[in-house]
Design a protein around this motif. Structure first.
Motif, PDB file in Angstrom:
ATOM      1  N   CYS A 200       0.849  -1.196   0.000  1.00 44.95           N
ATOM      2  CA  CYS A 200       0.000   0.000   0.000  1.00 44.95           C
ATOM      3  C   CYS A 200       0.883   1.244   0.000  1.00 44.95           C
ATOM      4  CB  CYS A 200      -0.925   0.019   1.219  1.00 44.95           C
ATOM      5  SG  CYS A 200      -2.085  -1.344   1.248  1.00 44.95           S
ATOM      6  N   PRO A 201       1.557   1.525  -1.121  1.00 41.22           N
ATOM      7  CA  PRO A 201       2.479   2.657  -1.162  1.00 41.22           C
ATOM      8  C   PRO A 201       1.735   3.984  -1.099  1.00 41.22           C
ATOM      9  CG  PRO A 201       2.201   1.719  -3.343  1.00 41.22           C
ATOM     10  CD  PRO A 201       1.458   0.821  -2.408  1.00 41.22           C
ATOM     11  N   THR A 202       2.449   5.022  -0.678  1.00 39.29           N
ATOM     12  CA  THR A 202       1.827   6.351  -0.562  1.00 39.29           C
ATOM     13  C   THR A 202       2.327   7.303  -1.653  1.00 39.29           C
ATOM     14  OG1 THR A 202       3.567   6.946   1.005  1.00 39.29           O
ATOM     15  CG2 THR A 202       1.472   6.200   1.944  1.00 39.29           C
ATOM     16  N   THR A 203       3.144   6.813  -2.585  1.00 41.05           N
ATOM     17  CA  THR A 203       3.599   7.669  -3.689  1.00 41.05           C
ATOM     18  C   THR A 203       3.066   7.124  -5.008  1.00 41.05           C
ATOM     19  OG1 THR A 203       5.578   6.325  -4.050  1.00 41.05           O
ATOM     20  CG2 THR A 203       5.799   8.200  -2.536  1.00 41.05           C
ATOM     21  N   VAL A 204       2.975   8.003  -6.017  1.00 42.77           N
ATOM     22  CA  VAL A 204       2.525   7.544  -7.337  1.00 42.77           C
ATOM     23  C   VAL A 204       3.575   6.618  -7.945  1.00 42.77           C
ATOM     24  CG1 VAL A 204       3.436   9.522  -8.632  1.00 42.77           C
ATOM     25  CG2 VAL A 204       1.473   8.290  -9.504  1.00 42.77           C
ATOM     26  N   TYR A 205       4.824   6.857  -7.606  1.00 40.83           N
ATOM     27  CA  TYR A 205       5.897   5.961  -8.063  1.00 40.83           C
ATOM     28  C   TYR A 205       5.648   4.548  -7.526  1.00 40.83           C
ATOM     29  CZ  TYR A 205      10.774   4.211  -8.330  1.00 40.83           C
ATOM     30  OH  TYR A 205      11.921   3.492  -8.555  1.00 40.83           O
ATOM     31  N   GLY A 206       5.362   4.455  -6.232  1.00 39.97           N
ATOM     32  CA  GLY A 206       5.085   3.150  -5.625  1.00 39.97           C
ATOM     33  C   GLY A 206       3.848   2.502  -6.227  1.00 39.97           C
ATOM     34  N   VAL A 207       2.809   3.308  -6.459  1.00 39.76           N
ATOM     35  CA  VAL A 207       1.574   2.774  -7.056  1.00 39.76           C
ATOM     36  C   VAL A 207       1.883   2.215  -8.445  1.00 39.76           C
ATOM     37  CG1 VAL A 207      -0.709   3.424  -7.940  1.00 39.76           C
ATOM     38  CG2 VAL A 207       0.056   4.304  -5.727  1.00 39.76           C
ATOM     39  N   SER A 208       2.682   2.945  -9.213  1.00 38.66           N
ATOM     40  CA  SER A 208       2.998   2.465 -10.569  1.00 38.66           C
ATOM     41  C   SER A 208       3.860   1.206 -10.505  1.00 38.66           C
ATOM     42  CB  SER A 208       3.657   3.557 -11.409  1.00 38.66           C
ATOM     43  OG  SER A 208       4.929   3.896 -10.907  1.00 38.66           O
ATOM     44  N   LYS A 209       4.738   1.103  -9.499  1.00 41.31           N
ATOM     45  CA  LYS A 209       5.576  -0.097  -9.401  1.00 41.31           C
ATOM     46  C   LYS A 209       4.737  -1.319  -8.993  1.00 41.31           C
ATOM     47  CE  LYS A 209       9.511   1.467 -10.820  1.00 41.31           C
ATOM     48  NZ  LYS A 209       9.958   1.071 -12.168  1.00 41.31           N
ATOM     49  N   VAL A 210       3.801  -1.141  -8.055  1.00 33.65           N
ATOM     50  CA  VAL A 210       2.910  -2.268  -7.688  1.00 33.65           C
ATOM     51  C   VAL A 210       2.118  -2.707  -8.920  1.00 33.65           C
ATOM     52  CG1 VAL A 210       0.935  -2.998  -6.296  1.00 33.65           C
ATOM     53  CG2 VAL A 210       2.696  -1.554  -5.261  1.00 33.65           C
ATOM     54  N   SER A 211       1.557  -1.731  -9.652  1.00 32.34           N
ATOM     55  CA  SER A 211       0.750  -2.069 -10.839  1.00 32.34           C
ATOM     56  C   SER A 211       1.601  -2.770 -11.884  1.00 32.34           C
ATOM     57  CB  SER A 211       0.144  -0.804 -11.453  1.00 32.34           C
ATOM     58  OG  SER A 211      -0.480  -0.043 -10.459  1.00 32.34           O
TER      59      SER A 211
ATOM     60  N   PRO B  71      14.968  18.235   7.110  1.00 34.44           N
ATOM     61  CA  PRO B  71      14.015  17.345   6.434  1.00 34.44           C
ATOM     62  C   PRO B  71      12.931  18.123   5.685  1.00 34.44           C
ATOM     63  CG  PRO B  71      14.414  16.638   8.705  1.00 34.44           C
ATOM     64  CD  PRO B  71      15.066  17.979   8.551  1.00 34.44           C
ATOM     65  N   ASP B  72      12.599  17.647   4.479  1.00 31.75           N
ATOM     66  CA  ASP B  72      11.485  18.219   3.715  1.00 31.75           C
ATOM     67  C   ASP B  72      10.494  17.098   3.365  1.00 31.75           C
ATOM     68  OD1 ASP B  72      12.502  16.914   1.474  1.00 31.75           O
ATOM     69  OD2 ASP B  72      13.386  18.710   0.590  1.00 31.75           O
ATOM     70  N   ALA B  73       9.667  17.307   2.331  1.00 34.61           N
ATOM     71  CA  ALA B  73       8.605  16.332   2.025  1.00 34.61           C
ATOM     72  C   ALA B  73       9.185  14.943   1.718  1.00 34.61           C
ATOM     73  CB  ALA B  73       7.783  16.823   0.841  1.00 34.61           C
ATOM     74  N   ARG B  74      10.426  14.892   1.278  1.00 33.68           N
ATOM     75  CA  ARG B  74      11.028  13.592   0.954  1.00 33.68           C
ATOM     76  C   ARG B  74      11.212  12.729   2.201  1.00 33.68           C
ATOM     77  NH1 ARG B  74      15.476  16.306  -2.926  1.00 33.68           N
ATOM     78  NH2 ARG B  74      15.058  18.019  -1.486  1.00 33.68           N
ATOM     79  N   GLN B  75      11.294  13.386   3.367  1.00 32.63           N
ATOM     80  CA  GLN B  75      11.390  12.614   4.608  1.00 32.63           C
ATOM     81  C   GLN B  75      10.116  11.778   4.811  1.00 32.63           C
ATOM     82  OE1 GLN B  75      13.486  11.623   6.831  1.00 32.63           O
ATOM     83  NE2 GLN B  75      11.894  10.734   8.151  1.00 32.63           N
ATOM     84  N   ASP B  76       8.940  12.347   4.443  1.00 34.93           N
ATOM     85  CA  ASP B  76       7.682  11.583   4.595  1.00 34.93           C
ATOM     86  C   ASP B  76       7.696  10.345   3.701  1.00 34.93           C
ATOM     87  OD1 ASP B  76       6.871  13.558   6.286  1.00 34.93           O
ATOM     88  OD2 ASP B  76       5.725  14.648   4.755  1.00 34.93           O
ATOM     89  N   ILE B  77       8.244  10.518   2.496  1.00 42.05           N
ATOM     90  CA  ILE B  77       8.330   9.347   1.589  1.00 42.05           C
ATOM     91  C   ILE B  77       9.247   8.297   2.211  1.00 42.05           C
ATOM     92  CG2 ILE B  77       9.075   8.527  -0.678  1.00 42.05           C
ATOM     93  CD1 ILE B  77       8.420  11.277  -1.828  1.00 42.05           C
TER      94      ILE B  77
END
Ligand code: AKB
Length: 299
Positions: free
Chosen positions: A120-131, A251-257
């Motif tokens: 259950c990834p939280t990034t579009v990159y992760g979603v595309s990799k699962v798909s 830390p910026d938004a990349r820390q959340d990823i």
């Protein structure tokens, strides 16, 4: 590119990208300009060169993908689907496609994240990799397409610039150490992530592609672990060779990823099925990259 040229001979490798490859060794192989999202152009390229294996590496990485989700989805899915279709029609025998630890999200176990768990990834990159992984499995199971894949951790090399990833800070750290600069790190100092040298990743990829098909039991994508460290631990390891190296974390938004990803991956399946063994631990990784980026000493 270099590993394929060394293994098979430069004349048996065809390179393709949307823009020319700025590497002197690229000239040793045929190069064909192609937008891999353009199905007709990719089909034409495949018809003309008749490759037995396609390494479809086109991707927009995690951090950049968050600023352009639809572009990331298109770029991460279309070239893969066009290649799977070409293989289904018998135009390609084998496909390699890279997945990532980004398939995991915050609800997966953090340490030694198993091969089979919540995706259950939280990034579009992760979603595309699962798909993409599920499409790979679908084309294998339905049409017998020999497509193989690895879930890479963060990759650290010294031959190309980092671009759009969350793990890029580790590549930048070595560049900063070489140039005597303070690294401005966008992750928290204690954010632990799995990492690997590009050398290990390339070796693992070729080993996977050479393994007999009956050994390949995972047709989504194999977890692969190298070594894990935090920005603080990396800085301390670099300081053993470059004592003046300094790092400042904001830390910026990349820390959340990064926080949504594993601390380490369980790669037992890759070990069992095709004999995967990482070569570099943290100290080995640091020594290997520092040696690779350091200018040669005269005399
Ligand atoms: C990224 O940081 O987006 C990539 C990855 C982990 O796949 N390096």
């Amino acid at each position: 590119m270099l590993a394929l040229q060394a293994k098979y001979g430069a004349e048996r490798v065809t390179l393709s990208d949307i823009r020319p490859v700025p590497h002197p060794q690229a000239e040793a192989s045929e190069f064909i300009l192609c937008d891999a999202q353009d199905k007709d152009a990719l089909d034409h390229l495949i018809e003309r060169t008749q490759p037995s294996t396609v390494y479809m590496l086109v991707a927009m990485l995690s951090a950049k993908g968050e600023s352009a989700p639809m572009a990331a989805w298109g770029l991460n899915m279309n070239p893969l689907l066009h290649t799977l279709e070409a293989a289904r029609r018998g135009m390609v025998k084998h496909i390699f496609w890279p997945s990532s630890m980004a398939v995991f999200g915050p609800n997966a176990p953090k340490d030694l994240t198993p091969q089979e768990t919540n995706l259950c990834p939280t990034t579009v990159y992760g979603v595309s990799k699962v798909s993409g992984e599920l499409w790979c499995q679908y084309y294998h199971d339905k049409f017998g397409v020999d497509v193989r894949s690895i879930r890479y951790p963060g990759l650290i090399g010294f031959r190309s610039e980092p671009g759009g990833g969350t793990t890029d800070y580790a590549v930048e750290a070595f560049q900063a150490a070489l140039e005597d600069r303070t690294l401005q790190c966008y992750l928290a100092p204690d954010e632990r992530l799995p990492m690997m040298t590009m050398e290990d990743a390339v070796r693992g990829t070729l080993e996977l592609m050479e393994a007999p098909a009956h050994n390949i039991r995972v047709r989504t994508s194999y977890n692969l672990q190298g070594c894990s460290f935090t920005p603080d631990e990396l800085a301390r390891a670099i300081q053993q060779t470059v004592p003046g190296f300094d790092m400042h974390c904001v830390p910026d938004a990349r820390q959340d990823i990064a926080a949504s990803w594993p601390n380490s991956l369980d790669d037992t399946e890759a070990q069992k099925d095709w004999g995967w063994r990482p070569k570099h631990d943290v100290q080995g990784l640091v020594a290997h990259i520092l040696e690779g980026i350091s200018p040669p000493v005269d005399g």
